[in-house]
Design an enzyme around this catalytic site. Structure first.
Site, PDB file in Angstrom:
ATOM      1  N   CYS A  34      47.745 -22.804  11.835  1.00 26.49           N
ATOM      2  CA  CYS A  34      46.759 -23.143  12.867  1.00 26.49           C
ATOM      3  C   CYS A  34      45.562 -22.219  12.650  1.00 26.49           C
ATOM      4  O   CYS A  34      45.541 -21.427  11.716  1.00 26.49           O
ATOM      5  CB  CYS A  34      47.357 -22.975  14.261  1.00 26.49           C
ATOM      6  N   LYS A  56      52.645 -20.144  30.707  1.00 25.32           N
ATOM      7  CA  LYS A  56      52.834 -21.169  29.652  1.00 25.32           C
ATOM      8  C   LYS A  56      53.939 -20.729  28.691  1.00 25.32           C
ATOM      9  O   LYS A  56      54.839 -21.497  28.378  1.00 25.32           O
ATOM     10  CB  LYS A  56      51.532 -21.360  28.874  1.00 25.32           C
ATOM     11  N   ASN A  57      53.875 -19.476  28.236  1.00 21.13           N
ATOM     12  CA  ASN A  57      54.779 -19.043  27.172  1.00 21.13           C
ATOM     13  C   ASN A  57      56.178 -18.698  27.657  1.00 21.13           C
ATOM     14  O   ASN A  57      57.050 -18.375  26.849  1.00 21.13           O
ATOM     15  CB  ASN A  57      54.164 -17.881  26.388  1.00 21.13           C
ATOM     16  N   ASP A  95      47.150 -11.853  22.637  1.00 15.58           N
ATOM     17  CA  ASP A  95      46.567 -12.978  23.383  1.00 15.58           C
ATOM     18  C   ASP A  95      45.450 -12.547  24.326  1.00 15.58           C
ATOM     19  O   ASP A  95      44.795 -13.400  24.925  1.00 15.58           O
ATOM     20  CB  ASP A  95      47.645 -13.713  24.186  1.00 15.58           C
ATOM     21  N   ARG A 132      51.368 -18.691  10.298  1.00 13.61           N
ATOM     22  CA  ARG A 132      52.414 -18.800  11.325  1.00 13.61           C
ATOM     23  C   ARG A 132      53.699 -19.451  10.787  1.00 13.61           C
ATOM     24  O   ARG A 132      54.134 -20.498  11.231  1.00 13.61           O
ATOM     25  CB  ARG A 132      51.875 -19.537  12.549  1.00 13.61           C
ATOM     26  N   ARG A 181      45.035 -26.485  26.978  1.00 13.97           N
ATOM     27  CA  ARG A 181      46.432 -26.286  26.579  1.00 13.97           C
ATOM     28  C   ARG A 181      47.065 -25.141  27.357  1.00 13.97           C
ATOM     29  O   ARG A 181      48.263 -25.112  27.565  1.00 13.97           O
ATOM     30  CB  ARG A 181      46.507 -25.962  25.077  1.00 13.97           C
TER      31      ARG A 181
HETATM   32  C1  EPZ Z   1      54.059 -16.490  20.482  1.00 16.12           C
HETATM   33  O1  EPZ Z   1      53.763 -17.182  19.296  1.00 16.12           O
HETATM   34  C2  EPZ Z   1      53.089 -17.021  21.517  1.00 16.12           C
HETATM   35  N1  EPZ Z   1      53.322 -18.458  21.706  1.00 16.12           N
HETATM   36  C3  EPZ Z   1      51.652 -16.762  21.054  1.00 16.12           C
HETATM   37  O2  EPZ Z   1      50.784 -17.200  22.075  1.00 16.12           O
HETATM   38  C4  EPZ Z   1      51.465 -15.263  20.856  1.00 16.12           C
HETATM   39  O3  EPZ Z   1      50.169 -15.018  20.362  1.00 16.12           O
HETATM   40  C5  EPZ Z   1      52.516 -14.746  19.861  1.00 16.12           C
HETATM   41  O4  EPZ Z   1      53.840 -15.085  20.318  1.00 16.12           O
HETATM   42  C6  EPZ Z   1      52.451 -13.234  19.689  1.00 16.12           C
HETATM   43  O5  EPZ Z   1      52.647 -12.612  20.931  1.00 16.12           O
HETATM   44  C7  EPZ Z   1      54.354 -18.846  22.470  1.00 16.12           C
HETATM   45  O6  EPZ Z   1      55.117 -18.041  22.990  1.00 16.12           O
HETATM   46  C8  EPZ Z   1      54.523 -20.328  22.656  1.00 16.12           C
HETATM   47  P1  EPZ Z   1      55.283 -14.727  16.634  1.00 16.12           P
HETATM   48  P2  EPZ Z   1      54.790 -17.082  18.047  1.00 16.12           P
HETATM   49  O7  EPZ Z   1      56.407 -15.474  16.015  1.00 16.12           O
HETATM   50  O8  EPZ Z   1      56.168 -16.885  18.534  1.00 16.12           O
HETATM   51  C9  EPZ Z   1      54.943 -13.735  12.014  1.00 16.12           C
HETATM   52  C10 EPZ Z   1      48.973 -18.308  22.991  1.00 16.12           C
HETATM   53  O9  EPZ Z   1      47.776 -18.061  22.876  1.00 16.12           O
HETATM   54  N2  EPZ Z   1      56.135 -14.583  11.839  1.00 16.12           N
HETATM   55  O10 EPZ Z   1      55.607 -13.655  17.619  1.00 16.12           O
HETATM   56  O11 EPZ Z   1      54.502 -18.237  17.144  1.00 16.12           O
HETATM   57  C11 EPZ Z   1      53.733 -14.521  12.444  1.00 16.12           C
HETATM   58  O12 EPZ Z   1      53.069 -15.070  11.321  1.00 16.12           O
HETATM   59  C12 EPZ Z   1      49.862 -18.247  21.784  1.00 16.12           C
HETATM   60  O13 EPZ Z   1      49.556 -18.569  24.070  1.00 16.12           O
HETATM   61  C13 EPZ Z   1      56.694 -14.710  10.580  1.00 16.12           C
HETATM   62  O14 EPZ Z   1      56.198 -14.139   9.605  1.00 16.12           O
HETATM   63  O15 EPZ Z   1      54.308 -15.758  17.333  1.00 16.12           O
HETATM   64  C14 EPZ Z   1      52.898 -13.494  13.157  1.00 16.12           C
HETATM   65  O16 EPZ Z   1      52.157 -12.769  12.189  1.00 16.12           O
HETATM   66  C15 EPZ Z   1      49.059 -18.035  20.522  1.00 16.12           C
HETATM   67  N3  EPZ Z   1      57.805 -15.485  10.418  1.00 16.12           N
HETATM   68  C16 EPZ Z   1      53.939 -12.567  13.785  1.00 16.12           C
HETATM   69  O17 EPZ Z   1      55.165 -12.843  13.119  1.00 16.12           O
HETATM   70  C17 EPZ Z   1      58.386 -16.136  11.481  1.00 16.12           C
HETATM   71  O18 EPZ Z   1      59.420 -16.812  11.270  1.00 16.12           O
HETATM   72  C18 EPZ Z   1      54.158 -12.793  15.281  1.00 16.12           C
HETATM   73  O19 EPZ Z   1      54.346 -14.178  15.471  1.00 16.12           O
HETATM   74  C19 EPZ Z   1      57.816 -15.987  12.751  1.00 16.12           C
HETATM   75  C20 EPZ Z   1      56.698 -15.201  12.904  1.00 16.12           C
END
Ligand code: EPZ
Length: 419
Positions: free
Chosen positions: A117, A22-23, A306, A122, A398
């Site tokens: 969420c 998916k990702n 995850d 996020r 999803r």
């Molecule tokens: C991706 O989400 C995945 N989704 C998530 O999978 C996964 O849990 C996550 O990466 C971490 O591995 C997809 O790839 C579609 P991040 P993402 O930006 O990119 C902070 C699932 O279950 N952050 O890596 O949204 C954020 O708050 C989903 O398949 C900022 O502060 O996660 C978090 O604490 C759930 N500012 C950390 O970074 C930003 O601009 C990591 O988030 C962006 C992120």
């Protein structure tokens, strides 16, 4: 609203095939916006989030053609609008992945600001700051990110925290920027590498994907390509735990053991016999109760957040006490309360959960709160005595393709009820 009715039914045995990731699929679908040629994508999983992304592209006027089982052909030449509306973005935060490609190719984008969420606030500040560093003008008003740019300019961008979709958004934007872009403290997840591989097939000049420093030399145009999405490592890990939690023996095929080494290490620590081949992994508990393991989530190649909920389910019935530290998201223990309804003994202190394993859980009605939490509840229910009704399984639809069929193939007693 669909529910799953699950009956504990002893050890799961057998073989399942991993679906496409998916990702990886979601950013790769958005990469089609970077060219006027056709991008053909294979091994797409049949998931709500993939359908939502296709709907998002289609409502922009992009041609999305189903070319076969798990195959689409996308051509963005006919795009009519660069707007990602609230009603779609609120159902899938990953819609933010159209921002970078639209800015790079069309010079404009309006994307509804993804709300928080269940697992956390996020924010997307790092996406926006990186694009501004490349020359984009961005304002946030009325719940929308409104962005404009001439040709984006290459820049050196250092991420404050490792962000997967932040890395992906800026990687895509950089492919068409003027000059070189360097992404520092970039995400190393296999899904980032798969996106980069697709972009390179489209003519992008990228080095270092899979490391924390990615270098991109911008080009004037990208062309079409054909790309097959990598297997889903989180789905793979989830099915291995289905075997472990029921003390059974499960083989996952058409996957890649190299993508989830941290998870396999933990399964071995839990007492599983784990065998691997080029594209398969087999877990055998030899009929034994799992041992509790400690989990500390970190960016790849560390232990993936995850898989945290699924391991909390495993620790709930393991021998001993397991400590789980969640360092990526601030509220990713929603499954703990629901697991406790099944009899799990879990103490939450901040971002740490202490799980004292019990011999058996007991079935009860529970509610899914997010994608991986719902998987954890299904796993717990498969091992519990009696019947469990898992509500709000739209969360699970999803991210898991045909999960009930795959679990039934392994001997799981699970059926979907619509009430
Ligand atoms: C991706 O989400 C995945 N989704 C998530 O999978 C996964 O849990 C996550 O990466 C971490 O591995 C997809 O790839 C579609 P991040 P993402 O930006 O990119 C902070 C699932 O279950 N952050 O890596 O949204 C954020 O708050 C989903 O398949 C900022 O502060 O996660 C978090 O604490 C759930 N500012 C950390 O970074 C930003 O601009 C990591 O988030 C962006 C992120």
């Amino acid at each position: 609203m669909d529910k799953f009715l699950i009956q504990g039914n002893g050890p799961l045995q057998g073989e399942v095939r991993a679906s496409g990731a998916k990702n990886a699929a979601l950013p790769i679908l958005c990469a089609a916006l970077l060219t006027d040629d056709t991008l053909a994508i294979h091994n797409l999983p049949h998931l709500w989030d993939v359908a939502t992304t296709n709907r998002l592209l289609t409502q922009m006027g992009v041609a999305v053609t189903v070319a076969g089982q798990g195959e689409v052909e996308i051509n963005a030449r006919s795009i009519t609008t660069c707007v990602a509306p609230y009603e779609l973005v609120k159902t899938m935060r990953a819609s933010i992945l159209v921002l970078g490609p639209l800015l790079a190719k069309r010079g404009e984008a309006q994307v509804s600001l993804p709300g928080g969420c269940a697992i956390g606030a996020r924010p997307v500040d790092l996406h926006l700051r990186g694009l501004e560093a490349m020359g984009a003008e961005i304002e946030v008003e009325g719940g929308f990110i409104k962005a404009r740019a001439g040709r984006l300019q290459g820049a050196r961008i250092v991420f404050d925290v490792v962000t997967v979709t932040g890395t992906e958004n800026l990687l895509m934007a950089a492919t068409l920027a003027e000059g070189q872009t360097v992404l520092e403290n970039a995400a190393c997840e296999p899904e980032v590498v798969d996106l980069a591989k697709c972009l390179i097939a489209m003519g992008a000049k990228i080095e270092g994907a899979g490391t924390s420093t990615i270098r991109v030399q911008g080009v004037a145009n990208l062309h079409g390509a054909t790309h097959s999405v990598i297997p889903d490592r989180i789905e793979t890990g989830t099915f291995l735990i289905a075997g472990a939690i029921t003390r059974g023996r499960v083989r996952v095929t058409q996957t890649d053991p190299g993508m989830l080494e941290a998870v396999l290490d933990k399964l071995r620590q839990a007492g599983a016999k784990v065998s691997i081949g080029a594209d398969w992994i087999e877990l055998d508990m030899l009929g034994r109760r799992p041992r509790a393991v400690d989990i500390h989530t970190t960016p790849h190649p560390g232990f993936p957040t995850d898989m945290q909920a699924q391991f909390m389910a495993l620790d709930s019935v393991a021998e001993g006490v397991g400590t789980i530290r969640e360092t990526i998201f601030e509220n990713r223990f929603m499954h703990a309360q629901e697991l406790m309804r099944l009899g799990a003994e879990i103490n939450i202190e901040g971002n740490t959960a202490v799980v004292t394993g019990v011999e058996r859980l007991s079935g009860a009605p529970v509610m899914a709160t997010d994608l991986r939490a719902s998987a954890a509840l299904v796993l717990a229910a498969l091992s519990a005595d009696g019947e469990t009704l898992v509500d709000r399984v739209y969360h699970i639809d999803r991210g898991y393709e045909h999960i009930e069929e795959k679990l039934r193939k392994l001997g799981g007693k699970i059926r979907r009820v619509t009430q």
